[in-house]
Design a protein around this motif. Sequence first.
Motif, PDB file in Angstrom:
ATOM      1  N   SER A 169       0.835  -1.004   0.084  1.00  0.00           N
ATOM      2  CA  SER A 169      -0.102  -0.057   0.088  1.00  0.00           C
ATOM      3  C   SER A 169       0.835   1.202  -0.001  1.00  0.00           C
ATOM      4  N   THR A 170       1.834   1.121   0.776  1.00  0.00           N
ATOM      5  CA  THR A 170       2.655   2.462   0.784  1.00  0.00           C
ATOM      6  C   THR A 170       3.476   2.808  -0.396  1.00  0.00           C
ATOM      7  N   ALA A 171       3.921   1.680  -0.969  1.00  0.00           N
ATOM      8  CA  ALA A 171       4.723   1.855  -2.441  1.00  0.00           C
ATOM      9  C   ALA A 171       3.598   2.695  -3.350  1.00  0.00           C
ATOM     10  N   GLY A 172       2.366   2.170  -3.369  1.00  0.00           N
ATOM     11  CA  GLY A 172       1.266   2.391  -4.379  1.00  0.00           C
ATOM     12  C   GLY A 172       1.166   3.789  -4.054  1.00  0.00           C
ATOM     13  N   PHE A 173       1.145   4.455  -2.740  1.00  0.00           N
ATOM     14  CA  PHE A 173       0.582   5.664  -2.469  1.00  0.00           C
ATOM     15  C   PHE A 173       1.693   6.516  -2.586  1.00  0.00           C
ATOM     16  N   MET A 174       2.973   6.143  -2.551  1.00  0.00           N
ATOM     17  CA  MET A 174       4.137   7.019  -2.576  1.00  0.00           C
ATOM     18  C   MET A 174       4.103   7.322  -3.919  1.00  0.00           C
ATOM     19  N   PHE A 175       4.118   6.475  -5.223  1.00  0.00           N
ATOM     20  CA  PHE A 175       4.120   6.827  -6.469  1.00  0.00           C
ATOM     21  C   PHE A 175       2.947   7.631  -6.850  1.00  0.00           C
ATOM     22  N   TYR A 176       1.695   7.331  -6.123  1.00  0.00           N
ATOM     23  CA  TYR A 176       0.488   8.482  -6.495  1.00  0.00           C
ATOM     24  C   TYR A 176       0.916   9.934  -6.157  1.00  0.00           C
ATOM     25  N   PHE A 177       1.381   9.996  -4.756  1.00  0.00           N
ATOM     26  CA  PHE A 177       1.643  11.350  -4.375  1.00  0.00           C
ATOM     27  C   PHE A 177       2.709  12.154  -5.287  1.00  0.00           C
TER      28      PHE A 177
END
Length: 320
Positions: A169-177
Motif C-alpha cells: 500500500s505504501t509503495a502505491g501511495f508513494m508513487f501516487y503522491f
Amino acid sequence: MNAAILLALVPALAWGSVGLVNTKMGGSAGQQTLGMTFGALIFGLGTMFFYVMPNHAYMGSEIWVVGLVSGLVWAVGTAGQFLAIKDLGVSLAIPLSTAGQIVTNALMAAIVLGDWKTGRMWAIGVISIIAVVIGATLISARDRALNSGINDQVQANNMTKGLVYLAISTAGFMFYFVLPNFLNKIGYISDTIKSEHNGVDYMTAIVGPQAFGQVIGAFLIVIFVLKEADKMFAKPTWKNIVTGLVWAIGNIFMFISAANPAIGQTIATTFSQLGIIVATFGGIYLLGEKKSSYQMRLIVIGTILVVVGAIIIGNINSFT
C-alpha cells in the motif's frame, strides 16, 4: 491562520475519516476499493465538467497519462490499505500506513524532487523521520500480557499479513503522491502547463483522468488479485461510494496545495497525513477497537511523535 494552510489541512480531516467511513459502510476489501473508486469517479467527472472545462484548463495527452497512471497506483495503495485494515484494525493500520507515507513521501520529495537542499535540512529531516518511525513503532505495540497461546499466534500471523499489505500500500501511495510533480521534474509536463494559475489548473485537470485510472485499477485488482468478481456489485460496493466522495474531497485539496508555491509537495503531503489523529482515536472511540491502558499510553506518545515529526518535515524550511 493562513488560508493556504487551512486548505492544506482539509485532506487530513477527509483522509483520516476514510477508514472509519469504509468500516461503517462494510463490505470486503474488493467491494470497498471498487465502491470508493466509483465515488472518486463521480467527484472527478464533476470537477472536469464544472471546473476544468469551463476554465479551459489544458487537457492534452500528458494530463491523461499522468492521471491514469497515478489512478492505477492509487488503486494498489488503497486495496492494500483495506486488506491491512481487515487484519490490523483502523486504529493500527491507518497510523502505520500514515507513518510509512510520511517517511517515503519525505524521502522522495527530498531525493527525487530536490526539496532538501542543505546538510542542515537533511539532518533535521532525518531526525524527524526517526521520530515518525519510533512513533509508529509505539502505536503498533501489542500488550503481550493480554495475549497467549493460540490467540497470540493468530495475532502474530495477522500482524505479518497486515504489514505486508501495508508495504504494498505504501509503495502505491508513494508513487501516487509524487508522480504529478516528478513528471514535471523530468520535463514530461512543461513548466507552463504546471504553473498555470499557481498549478491549480494542472492539478485539477488530473483529477478526472485519475478517477478513470482508479476505476480501471480497482476492477483489475478485484477480478485478478482479490478474486471477487462474483460480488463486485453487491450492496456494500454502492454504499462505499460515500467513502470515495469523502476521499475525493481530500484528494483535490491535497493536489491544489501541492501545486501552490506557498505550500509545495512536502508540506501538502505531510499535512495530509495528520489524519492519523482522526483515524487512530476514531477507530478506538467510535469503532470500539479495544486497547489496554498500556497500549493507550504508547499510542498517545507515538501519535505525538508522528505528528511532531510530520510538522517539522512539512515546515523544514522554517527550521533551517
